[in-house]
Design a protein around this motif. Structure first.
Motif, PDB file in Angstrom:
ATOM      1  N   GLN A 159       0.861   3.988  -2.675  1.00 28.86           N
ATOM      2  CA  GLN A 159       0.948   5.572  -2.434  1.00 28.86           C
ATOM      3  C   GLN A 159       1.954   6.415  -3.118  1.00 28.86           C
ATOM      4  O   GLN A 159       1.625   7.423  -3.706  1.00 28.86           O
ATOM      5  CB  GLN A 159       0.855   5.601  -0.801  1.00 28.86           C
ATOM      6  CG  GLN A 159       0.734   7.126  -0.387  1.00 28.86           C
ATOM      7  CD  GLN A 159       0.778   7.070   0.946  1.00 28.86           C
ATOM      8  OE1 GLN A 159       1.547   6.466   1.875  1.00 28.86           O
ATOM      9  NE2 GLN A 159      -0.146   7.960   1.745  1.00 28.86           N
ATOM     10  N   ALA A 172       1.315   9.128  -5.875  1.00 29.03           N
ATOM     11  CA  ALA A 172       1.751  10.646  -5.778  1.00 29.03           C
ATOM     12  C   ALA A 172       2.755  11.083  -6.809  1.00 29.03           C
ATOM     13  O   ALA A 172       2.652  11.919  -7.590  1.00 29.03           O
ATOM     14  CB  ALA A 172       2.801  10.703  -4.515  1.00 29.03           C
ATOM     15  N   ALA A 190       0.718   1.243  -9.937  1.00 30.58           N
ATOM     16  CA  ALA A 190       0.243   1.621  -8.860  1.00 30.58           C
ATOM     17  C   ALA A 190      -1.113   0.684  -8.568  1.00 30.58           C
ATOM     18  O   ALA A 190      -1.447   0.092  -7.652  1.00 30.58           O
ATOM     19  CB  ALA A 190      -0.470   3.079  -8.807  1.00 30.58           C
ATOM     20  N   LEU A 239       0.789  -1.183  -0.100  1.00 27.32           N
ATOM     21  CA  LEU A 239      -0.133   0.245  -0.101  1.00 27.32           C
ATOM     22  C   LEU A 239       1.081   1.080   0.173  1.00 27.32           C
ATOM     23  O   LEU A 239       0.590   2.300  -0.617  1.00 27.32           O
ATOM     24  CB  LEU A 239      -0.879  -0.122   1.293  1.00 27.32           C
ATOM     25  CG  LEU A 239      -2.150  -1.041   1.109  1.00 27.32           C
ATOM     26  CD1 LEU A 239      -2.782  -1.057   2.349  1.00 27.32           C
ATOM     27  CD2 LEU A 239      -2.911  -0.845  -0.175  1.00 27.32           C
ATOM     28  N   ARG A 240       1.839   1.224   0.858  1.00 31.36           N
ATOM     29  CA  ARG A 240       2.799   2.427   0.631  1.00 31.36           C
ATOM     30  C   ARG A 240       3.550   2.581  -0.642  1.00 31.36           C
ATOM     31  O   ARG A 240       3.705   3.698  -1.011  1.00 31.36           O
ATOM     32  CB  ARG A 240       3.897   2.214   1.707  1.00 31.36           C
ATOM     33  CG  ARG A 240       3.461   2.564   3.268  1.00 31.36           C
ATOM     34  CD  ARG A 240       4.348   2.444   4.213  1.00 31.36           C
ATOM     35  NE  ARG A 240       3.709   2.563   5.420  1.00 31.36           N
ATOM     36  CZ  ARG A 240       3.812   1.864   6.513  1.00 31.36           C
ATOM     37  NH1 ARG A 240       4.376   0.529   6.181  1.00 31.36           N
ATOM     38  NH2 ARG A 240       3.205   2.014   7.719  1.00 31.36           N
TER      39      ARG A 240
END
Length: 93
Positions: A19, A23, A45, A15-16
């Motif tokens: 993220q 971004a 992603a 998930l990071r």
């Protein structure tokens, strides 16, 4: 369902990563980067999110099977759990 230990770490890492990739996609769009580069990053992603979802579902399935084998779940409850897991799986498909 609760994730623990290594399962929790793996999902959080995915998930990071997603993220950070999202971004990056936002930044690329703001900078007017090439469409192909943006879509490539967006696909990465999406895969990271899918893998996190599948890892969560796999953990749930593993727990359900363990509960059934240990006799903690009756037939009706097992069917309900299977239906829930199937719905979750299909939501990612």
């Amino acid at each position: 369902m609760e994730l623990e230990g290594d399962d929790l770490k793996a999902v959080l890492n995915r998930l990071r990563r997603a993220q950070g990739q999202i971004a990056g996609v936002i930044r690329m769009i703001e900078e007017g980067r090439d469409c192909e580069d943006v879509v490539t990053q967006l696909a990465a992603a999406s895969r990271a999110l899918d893998r996190a979802g599948f890892a969560i579902i796999a953990t749930g399935l593993q727990k359900c099977v363990a509960d059934i084998e240990a006799g903690r779940t009756n037939g009706e409850e097992a069917t309900r759990m299977r239906t829930r897991m199937e719905k979750l799986f299909l939501s990612l498909a």
